[in-house]
Structures are given as C-alpha cells and as structure tokens.
Design a protein around this motif. Structure first.
Motif, short mmCIF file in Angstrom:
data_model
loop_
_atom_site.label_atom_id
_atom_site.label_comp_id
_atom_site.label_asym_id
_atom_site.label_seq_id
_atom_site.Cartn_x
_atom_site.Cartn_y
_atom_site.Cartn_z
N ALA A 1 -6.25 6.20 -7.14
CA ALA A 1 -5.96 4.96 -7.86
C ALA A 1 -7.09 4.61 -8.80
O ALA A 1 -6.87 4.04 -9.87
N SER A 2 -8.30 4.94 -8.40
CA SER A 2 -9.46 4.64 -9.24
C SER A 2 -9.30 5.30 -10.60
O SER A 2 -9.58 4.69 -11.64
N THR B 1 0.85 -1.20 0.00
CA THR B 1 0.00 0.00 0.00
C THR B 1 0.88 1.25 0.00
O THR B 1 0.62 2.20 -0.75
N CYS B 2 1.92 1.24 0.83
CA CYS B 2 2.81 2.41 0.91
C CYS B 2 3.48 2.65 -0.44
O CYS B 2 3.55 3.79 -0.91
N ILE B 3 3.97 1.59 -1.06
CA ILE B 3 4.64 1.74 -2.36
C ILE B 3 3.67 2.33 -3.38
O ILE B 3 4.00 3.23 -4.13
N ASP B 4 2.44 1.84 -3.35
CA ASP B 4 1.45 2.35 -4.29
C ASP B 4 1.12 3.82 -4.00
O ASP B 4 0.90 4.61 -4.93
N GLY B 5 1.12 4.17 -2.72
CA GLY B 5 0.88 5.57 -2.36
C GLY B 5 1.97 6.46 -2.93
O GLY B 5 1.71 7.52 -3.50
N PHE B 6 3.22 6.01 -2.82
CA PHE B 6 4.34 6.79 -3.38
C PHE B 6 4.18 6.89 -4.89
O PHE B 6 4.38 7.96 -5.47
N GLU B 7 3.85 5.78 -5.53
CA GLU B 7 3.76 5.81 -6.99
C GLU B 7 2.57 6.61 -7.48
O GLU B 7 2.61 7.19 -8.56
#
Ligand code: 6PG
Length: 477
Positions: A345-346, A268-274
C-alpha cells in the motif's frame, strides 16, 4: 478576547474527554467543545481542570486559540466529521491544522486532506489506538497530514502518547494525507487476527485439554511470561477469571458466543483484495465473526451431530507447550500479512511508510502492543526492504522452532472437529510462501482450456493460447 489556548478538541464523548484531559495533564491549555451542550456540562462537572476551558460556542472556541490553530476532532467517523469540518471552515485560516483522531476510513481522510489543501489548511488523519484507557493515559498515535504540520503538532502528540520500555514515544508521522488512518486500519485488521488466534487457542485448550476457566487463566498468565507477552494475552487471563456479577459462575460462560465488529477489519480485507495482498488470516478472522453470529443455527446442528470422543494423544503439559508455539506461529503469519499490506500500500498510495517505525510505535499504548513488536522493529530496521517478515533471520529461526508443534495442534483440532480456521490459514500461508509449486500451473491450464485466457510457458517469454487436443463435452455432469 485573548488567544490563550494552545489546542482545541471537538467531541466530548468518552474518547474525546479522555484525550483532552491527557493533553491538559501535560501542561497544554486546551479549549474543549461539543455540538450538544449536555456533554460540555458533563465534562466541566466531572473533570474540572485548570488547563481546560469549555465552550458551547464554536466561534468563541476557535477565537481562543493561538495561531496557527490546532484543532482535534474526535467525533463518530463518517458524516459527523464532514459536518464539523464544514462548520470550522469559515472560521479557519491558512496554516491551521485540523486533526481527525477518530476511526475514520483512510480514503475519507485522503479526500478531506485534498479538500482543505487549496485553503492552506492541513487536514491530518490521525489513528489513535488504546481505547478509552489509552486516550486518557497514553495511546499509540499514527499521524498523517504533512511532515511540516507534524513539526508543530508532533510535540503535543508525542507528549501524550504511550512510551515504550526504552522511553520512545509511541507516536510518529506515518506519511502524507490518509497514511495515519491507513496504518490504524491495518492495525485493527491485525488486532482481529490476533484475537481470533487467542480464541482458537482457548477452544483447543478447553476442548482438547478439558481445562477449567481458572486453569486456562493460569495458562495464559504463563504465556504472558514468554515471547507471547502482550496486552491481549494479559487481558485474556483477566476475562477468563472474571466472576458473573449475577452469581452464575464465570462471566465468560455467560457471554453469548457471537462476536461483533465495527468495520475496520472488513476495510482491511477489502484493501487487501484491491491491493492484491494475501490477508487470509484477517479475512478468516472476519469470516469467523460472521459465522459466530449464527448462534441458533450452529446450536441446532451441534445438537444433531453424532457425539465424538476427544482424542488428545499427548499429556496436557505438552499440549500447553505446543499451543504456545501454535499461537506464536499464528502471530508471525498475521504480522507477516499485515506488514506485507503496509509495504504494497505504501507504494500504491505513495505513503512512503517506514515499516520499522510502524512496529516501533505499536510497542506500547495500542491494543496489539506486544514484546514481539521489538523483534519486528529490529527485523525491519536491519533490513528495511525485507520482502516478508518470514525472511528475517530471527523469525526464520523461530518458525524452525515452533512450526512442527503448530502443525500438530492444528491437525489435532481438525481431527477433533474443533474449528481453527485462522490457525489453519496461517500454516497454509506459510507453506505456500515456502513452496516452489502451488498448483497455479493447473489453474492456468484450466483457464486457457475453458476461456482461452492464455498462459506463460516456462521455457519462453510471452502469453500463448494452446489448442487443447482433448475436447470435453461442456455438459460433463
Ligand atoms: C484500538 C481499537 C479500537 C476498537 C476497535 C474495535 O486500537 O483502540 O482497535 O479502535 O476497539 O475499533 O473494533 P471492532 O468493534 O470492529 O472489533
């Protein structure tokens, strides 16, 4: 050979067995299979069920299914899922549906969806929350795949899902492809923040208030009667009350102070950064688990530190009340961050997520189930385009009620050298969201000074580089 079974499940570990029994209990004929025969035998021996038929042969299991086939895979995330798909592929036909209910990475689910699409097979990544108990008696279910596939698979999933207090099933189609696993991943990120907040409140109450475990259990039971009511708060009291089976006092005091993790919080954190979404609380929760792992190091330093006298400055009853507000503020900030990620993300992945629906299906069955999720559901139902949860009138009012107490507890924790990184992150996040100036003008000046990275002026459009008149020596120190 008759096509007699409605659905199949592959993978008879604890989660798979429980999910299969839940389906069988709801009147569906289920074929169960495991790659190794020992778990098939165990299942048959321990759980004979008139609606469950066990197989040790994959081909025979597939042949027993009504068409289009519905096959659930509940195996360890990663390569085992690909291996099962490869084994199934030659046995399947167009319009069959393969559901992966493990904790798979959503990008793997996107890949598998695309891989099976040309064959006319629908791959649905399905997030399931609620642990072994939930799988057996009613989990929350987040479904990906296609809307059409949901029309056929939805009824069985909704039947086995948990039901919220208003009777609605905690199961819904989230969006195409990997959306189900994406929603589950962020659920777990929020779960990390929720648990870290509880751990920080426990530390504050224990160290500042000096409460015993039994008193702490009573305090969380009291919180459970109010707006914090949730599964995690309810089990906090239970964990605090548990006695050590070896007779060495309370079990919680015998547990090594180092938290494990399997990776969904990190994803989740990695996706938040990306995606460019601030998830300071989920990041903080992961970091707190990393630091917790350094038990020996921490212990040596703590033993070398100068002893401090705790300064509370209020009575214990006030502390209990203020910590309730502190936790509530943290919870608002954690969900604001998680739902901000859902929104961004949506768009990024074209999931077309319905934020109110996500909150609605989190109300029961899942680990983060909470009374508070009714309020989030209401906020996004009233205003689906809400930029951030903190803008909803209900949460604005709650923040106005609770934020000053949260600041006070946070400051007390810092003043008494009690770590509360995620709570401090919550307050800083809320302050930043409500600040016109966050100091980024100076960052832009510095970037332009040393690297000609340019900046925008307030009074004119476009990016410019400024020739800074004061030159510093590069070797300033
Ligand atoms: C759930 C849980 C479940 C599991 C977590 C634990 O929703 O049922 O989230 O998925 O308990 O994966 O994760 P960590 O081991 O990383 O804490």
């Amino acid at each position: 050979m008759t096509m007699r079974n409605d659905i199949a499940l592959i993978g008879l570990g604890v989660m798979g067995s429980n999910l299969a029994l839940n389906i069988a209990d709801h009147g569906y004929k289920i074929a169960v299979y495991n790659y190794t025969a020992d778990l098939v035998e165990k299942f048959v021996k321990e759980n004979p069920h008139p609606n469950a038929e066990a197989f040790t042969d994959l081909k025979a299991m597939v042949a027993s299914l009504k068409r289009p086939r519905q096959i659930i895979i509940m195996v360890t995330a990663g390569k085992p899922v690909d291996a099962v798909i490869e084994a199934l592929k030659p046995l399947l036909d167009k319009d069959d549906i393969v559901l992966d209910t493990g904790n798979s990475f959503y990008q793997d689910s996107m890949r598998r969806f695309a891989q099976l699409q040309p064959l006319g097979i629908v791959f649905a990544g399905v997030g399931v929350s609620g642990g072994a108990e939930g799988a057996r008696h009613g989990p929350a279910i987040m479904v990906g795949g296609t809307h059409e596939a949901y029309q056929s698979i939805g009824p069985v999933l909704e039947a086995i899902a948990a039901k919220a207090a208003d009777g609605k099933p905690c199961c819904a189609f989230m969006g195409e492809g990997g959306a189900g696993h994406y929603v589950k991943m962020v659920h777990n990120g929020i779960e990390y923040a929720d648990m870290e907040l509880i751990a920080e409140s426990y530390l504050v109450l224990k160290r500042l208030g000096g409460f015993t475990n039994a008193e702490l259990a009573d305090i969380y039971e009291r919180y459970q009667q109010g707006p914090l009511q949730s599964y995690l708060i309810s089990i906090t009291s239970k964990v605090l009350r548990e006695k050590d089976p070896q007779g060495k006092g309370d079990l919680v005091d015998m547990i090594v102070d180092a938290a494990g993790q399997k990776g969904t919080g990190k994803w989740t954190c990695i996706d938040g950064f990306e995606t460019g979404v601030a998830l300071s609380m989920i990041d903080g929760a992961c970091n707190a688990r990393f630091i917790s792992g350094k038990v020996a190091e921490r212990t040596v330093r703590a033993q070398q530190a100068v002893p401090r006298t705790i300064k509370l400055g209020m009575d214990k009853t006030s502390l209990i009340a203020k910590v309730e507000h502190y936790l509530y503020v943290g919870k608002i900030a954690a969900y604001a961050q998680g739902f901000d990620l859902y929104r961004s993300a949506s768009e990024k992945y074209d999931f077309k997520l319905n934020l109110a629906k996500i909150a609605e299906i989190f109300r029961a069955g899942c680990i983060i189930q909470a009374r508070f999720l009714n309020d989030i559901t209401a906020a996004f139902t009233a205003e689906p385009q809400l930029a951030n949860l903190v803008d909803a009138p209900f949460f604005k009012a709650r923040l106005a009620d609770c934020l000053e107490d949260a600041r006070e507890v946070c400051a007390l924790a810092i003043g008494n050298a009690i770590p509360n990184p995620v709570m401090a992150a919550a307050i800083s996040y809320l302050d930043a969201l409500h600040s016109e100036c966050v100091g980024a003008n100076l960052i832009q000046g510095l970037r332009d000074y040393f690297g000609a990275h340019t900046f925008e002026r307030k009074d004119a459009p476009g990016f410019i580089h400024h020739t800074w008149s004061c030159k510093a020596s590069f070797n300033a120190v």
